[in-house]
Write a protein that holds these residues in place. Sequence first.
Motif, PDB file in Angstrom:
ATOM      1  N   PHE A 267       0.532  -0.962   0.315  1.00  0.00           N
ATOM      2  CA  PHE A 267       0.393  -0.032  -0.232  1.00  0.00           C
ATOM      3  C   PHE A 267       0.924   1.610   0.382  1.00  0.00           C
ATOM      4  O   PHE A 267       1.494   1.988   1.173  1.00  0.00           O
ATOM      5  N   PRO A 268       1.709   1.535  -1.158  1.00  0.00           N
ATOM      6  CA  PRO A 268       2.588   2.676  -1.109  1.00  0.00           C
ATOM      7  C   PRO A 268       2.011   3.942  -0.984  1.00  0.00           C
ATOM      8  O   PRO A 268       2.890   5.142  -0.706  1.00  0.00           O
ATOM      9  N   ASP A 269       0.417   3.881  -1.324  1.00  0.00           N
ATOM     10  CA  ASP A 269      -0.120   5.846  -1.287  1.00  0.00           C
ATOM     11  C   ASP A 269      -1.346   5.479   0.292  1.00  0.00           C
ATOM     12  O   ASP A 269      -1.718   6.470  -0.484  1.00  0.00           O
ATOM     13  N   GLN A 270      -0.705   4.223   0.682  1.00  0.00           N
ATOM     14  CA  GLN A 270      -1.855   4.740   2.060  1.00  0.00           C
ATOM     15  C   GLN A 270      -0.598   4.184   3.357  1.00  0.00           C
ATOM     16  O   GLN A 270      -0.499   3.530   3.739  1.00  0.00           O
ATOM     17  N   THR A 271       0.014   5.139   3.215  1.00  0.00           N
ATOM     18  CA  THR A 271       1.087   5.175   4.689  1.00  0.00           C
ATOM     19  C   THR A 271       0.393   5.082   6.120  1.00  0.00           C
ATOM     20  O   THR A 271       0.904   4.268   6.694  1.00  0.00           O
ATOM     21  N   TRP A 272      -1.164   5.153   6.479  1.00  0.00           N
ATOM     22  CA  TRP A 272      -1.537   5.342   7.695  1.00  0.00           C
ATOM     23  C   TRP A 272      -1.466   3.662   7.083  1.00  0.00           C
ATOM     24  O   TRP A 272      -1.743   2.817   8.625  1.00  0.00           O
ATOM     25  N   THR A 273      -1.643   2.643   6.453  1.00  0.00           N
ATOM     26  CA  THR A 273      -1.540   1.078   6.635  1.00  0.00           C
ATOM     27  C   THR A 273      -0.463   0.877   7.508  1.00  0.00           C
ATOM     28  O   THR A 273      -0.581  -0.052   8.517  1.00  0.00           O
ATOM     29  N   ALA A 274       1.151   1.011   7.502  1.00  0.00           N
ATOM     30  CA  ALA A 274       1.676   0.528   7.679  1.00  0.00           C
ATOM     31  C   ALA A 274       1.469   1.105   9.295  1.00  0.00           C
ATOM     32  O   ALA A 274       2.601   0.831  10.016  1.00  0.00           O
ATOM     33  N   TYR A 275       1.196   3.009   9.515  1.00  0.00           N
ATOM     34  CA  TYR A 275       1.481   3.091  10.935  1.00  0.00           C
ATOM     35  C   TYR A 275      -0.081   1.849  12.015  1.00  0.00           C
ATOM     36  O   TYR A 275       0.736   1.981  12.789  1.00  0.00           O
ATOM     37  N   ALA A 276      -0.503   1.907  10.782  1.00  0.00           N
ATOM     38  CA  ALA A 276      -1.525   0.848  11.459  1.00  0.00           C
ATOM     39  C   ALA A 276      -0.799  -0.113  11.907  1.00  0.00           C
ATOM     40  O   ALA A 276      -1.182  -0.878  13.624  1.00  0.00           O
ATOM     41  N   CYS A 277      -0.565  -0.324  11.316  1.00  0.00           N
ATOM     42  CA  CYS A 277       0.443  -2.171  11.731  1.00  0.00           C
ATOM     43  C   CYS A 277       1.444  -1.953  12.676  1.00  0.00           C
ATOM     44  O   CYS A 277       1.334  -3.180  13.854  1.00  0.00           O
ATOM     45  N   LEU A 278       1.826  -0.416  13.256  1.00  0.00           N
ATOM     46  CA  LEU A 278       2.627  -0.832  13.765  1.00  0.00           C
ATOM     47  C   LEU A 278       2.287  -0.190  15.278  1.00  0.00           C
ATOM     48  O   LEU A 278       2.428  -1.083  16.140  1.00  0.00           O
ATOM     49  N   ALA A 279       1.002   0.226  14.866  1.00  0.00           N
ATOM     50  CA  ALA A 279       0.085   0.649  16.423  1.00  0.00           C
ATOM     51  C   ALA A 279      -0.517  -1.318  17.150  1.00  0.00           C
ATOM     52  O   ALA A 279      -0.538  -0.976  17.761  1.00  0.00           O
ATOM     53  N   LEU A 280      -0.744  -1.652  15.153  1.00  0.00           N
ATOM     54  CA  LEU A 280      -1.016  -2.948  16.555  1.00  0.00           C
ATOM     55  C   LEU A 280       0.069  -3.855  16.786  1.00  0.00           C
ATOM     56  O   LEU A 280      -0.466  -4.678  18.020  1.00  0.00           O
ATOM     57  N   PHE A 281       0.874  -3.793  16.452  1.00  0.00           N
ATOM     58  CA  PHE A 281       2.017  -3.816  17.468  1.00  0.00           C
ATOM     59  C   PHE A 281       2.564  -3.499  18.404  1.00  0.00           C
ATOM     60  O   PHE A 281       2.307  -4.694  19.977  1.00  0.00           O
TER      61      PHE A 281
END
Length: 364
Positions: A267-281
């Motif tokens: 999801f290169p155009d949806q950086t919030w997805t990577a941040y959400a994964c970090l928050a999940l961990f």
Amino acid sequence: MKVSPQPGATTLLVVILSTCLLLFLFQKIIWIVLPVLLALMLYYILRPVVDALVNHGLRRGPAVKIVCLLQLIVAAGALVLAFLFLAKAGSWQSNFDRYLDGGQNLVRKTTASLEKVVPAFKKMNLGVTVDQHIEQFTSTFVGQNLLPISLGLLEWLPSLLLVPYISYFMLNDSTRLKKYIIKSVPNAFFEKALLLFSRLDASLQNYFQGLLLLTILDSICLGLGLELLGIHHAILLGVAAAVLAWIPYIGSVIGCIVVVLVAATDFPDQTWTAYACLALFLAVRLLDDFVFMPATIGRKLNVHPLLSVVMLFLGATVAGATGLFLALPLFGVVAVIGETVAQVVADQGLRARHRAARLLTAVS
């Protein structure tokens, strides 16, 4: 539940030093320590299954053979998957480079966003500094051939093939081995020896079964969370991250980085997805520390949190990643042995009984 007596300062110091010495020695023979440890884990996981079959009328020998046959089938499946992994080394190489590129883009976008929000970062040339570090990192890792790493992992195959073999004999002959060892114990120390075996068995069983339960809980939380976020292969990534968490702290960080790289690439155009994964961990990590671990491993091992952290640091210093993985279970075992030996040494009545028994044996 009866709480075991806490060791004195001298006993605790001896236990810590003994644990560090064992960790140093185990690091040198990790090729045999790892299969024995995995076999112990399988033993304590499969023993309730064997006991259930025995309680339903099956003899212990056939029950052990049935369980171990199922274990061999699973091991054969894992071996086939490992060879399939090697067969696709080329595609893994391209994916490795692609995920690194996705991670670099995420870092650059994050840096640019920070410079917009905090002008001081832009004056400090944060973006330029980050780009320099990325270039250094890229020159080290991008384009690195994964095939030698895969072949290096295959060097562990002979040792790992010992795991089903060792676990079979543990399931089949553990009672006989305990009887053989106890027969060599002097009569005066017989009760203490029985107590020692019982506490060692309970300590190891609680640790490995608690670790398995913790892994299942983490896999469920991470798998469901990643699935809700739309991450590809969410269940597989969740299980892999939960297993990596067996290595305290470092394993969790590696698992988090891998998932964030996958999210940033897919999801290169949806950086919030990577941040959400970090928050999940981070959320699962907090659940582990305050809910899951106290309810599984922590409640069973009866080790003070401060002492656990000290042993993890000592283990990492003495034996690296091996020490991180083995520090707590080995400390629990050595602590049980140390406490029992200290009780025997401090019990003058027991030692007097032993001396009297030796005198009677010599006279007769």
